[in-house]
Write a protein that holds these residues in place. Structure first.
Motif: not given
Length: 311
Positions: A89, A93, A95-97, A124-127, A133
């Motif tokens: 991940t 881009s 993803y939060r990380n 779960y792109f923002d966890y 997306k």
């Protein structure tokens, strides 16, 4: 779970059956014998054999796709298959990380736009939230080929190509449900060099130990319990005649209320600890422990009554 329900089928009964027949027995895992880091999940939810009644699933090893990954994914989608696999991940881009830490996660790809050069994906792109997306072709390819940088085993053992069945049997497997409920109330223990597994109602004891001796709690552990109880209530309402279900309705509603109380206390304690570094007070810990003991006793009664009434 979210990925399964995100698959683009329109047969409501099919997806209800997935919920009803699966996600019953529970396992709790300690990675590397670390007491402070338990994970609670549904037993077998990663075993794709559980879903072969509802969808065609083919597992393609990574070693088979050492090049032309982009063409492979596009061809799979053109042939009405969805793709589900692990990737890095760090290079995506959405993803939060992104660009911060190299982490593993499974991504679900269900479409593409050649003009925009993007895939339609879910994760779960923002966890926290399971979102849709658009991810560029280049990012998807780079995240796939850099998976080795993580030095982790492939969680899914390759790429899963998934296609919902249009003519699958929709009768509920009551024997499967019964077996899973027996597993739920029976405690078993498995151990490997890297993980400890406890299966069944022993997860109540694990939560109690966590509350008693650890100051920072993963809130997902407590929300899992609520979701499990909510799903059990939904399940029994669907599979039992209304007259039989009503004998369980009040007990299950009470269990959900108790679980909400535990969730709220865990959430408040976590917020206070995060902001003020104040450990949970002993009276809060005792209230949570008492609620969990009450939930276990009452829930055990519900399961045994169901097993007796359907024997």
């Amino acid at each position: 779970v979210d990925m399964i329900l995100a698959i683009g089928g329109t047969n409501k009964m099919l997806y209800e059956n997935i919920w009803i027949e699966n996600y019953i027995a529970i396992e709790i895992t300690h990675k590397f014998l670390n007491f402070d880091d338990p994970t609670i999940e549904f037993s077998g939810f990663k075993d794709w054999r559980n879903f072969r009644n509802y969808m065609e699933i083919n597992n393609i090893p990574r070693s088979y796709i050492k090049e032309n990954f982009l063409r492979f994914i596009i061809n799979a989608i053109d042939n009405e298959h969805y793709c589900f696999y692990d990737h890095n991940t760090f290079y995506v881009s959405a993803y939060r990380n992104f660009g911060v830490s190299k982490e593993r996660h499974e991504i679900f790809i269900f479409g593409y736009d050649k003009k925009m050069k993007v895939f339609y994906t879910k994760d779960y792109f923002d966890y926290i939230h399971y979102d849709t997306k658009l991810v560029t072709f280049d990012e998807i390819v780079q995240a796939y080929y850099t998976y080795d940088e993580l030095n982790e085993d492939d969680y899914l053992d390759g790429i899963l190509l998934i296609k919902p069945k249009t003519n699958c049997k929709l009768d509920i497997d009551f024997d499967k449900i019964r077996t899973a409920m027996i597993s739920l109330v029976q405690n078993s223990y498995l151990c490997s060099s890297l993980r400890n597994y406890k299966i069944g109602f022993s997860f109540f004891e694990e939560l109690i130990l966590l509350i008693s001796f650890v100051d920072i709690w993963d809130k997902k552990l407590f929300s899992f319990l609520f979701n499990h109880l909510f799903l059990m209530k939904y399940r029994l309402k669907k599979i039992l005649p209304e007259s039989e279900y009503m004998a369980f309705d009040g007990m299950l509603s009470n269990l959900l209320n108790l679980s909400k109380s535990v969730n709220l206390m865990a959430l408040k304690s976590s917020i206070i600890f995060d902001r003020k570094k104040v450990k949970p007070k002993s009276n809060i810990r005792n209230k949570m422990i008492n609620c969990l003991k009450e939930i276990k006793n009452k829930y055990t009664k519900v399961i045994f009554e169901y097993l007796e009434n359907t024997n």
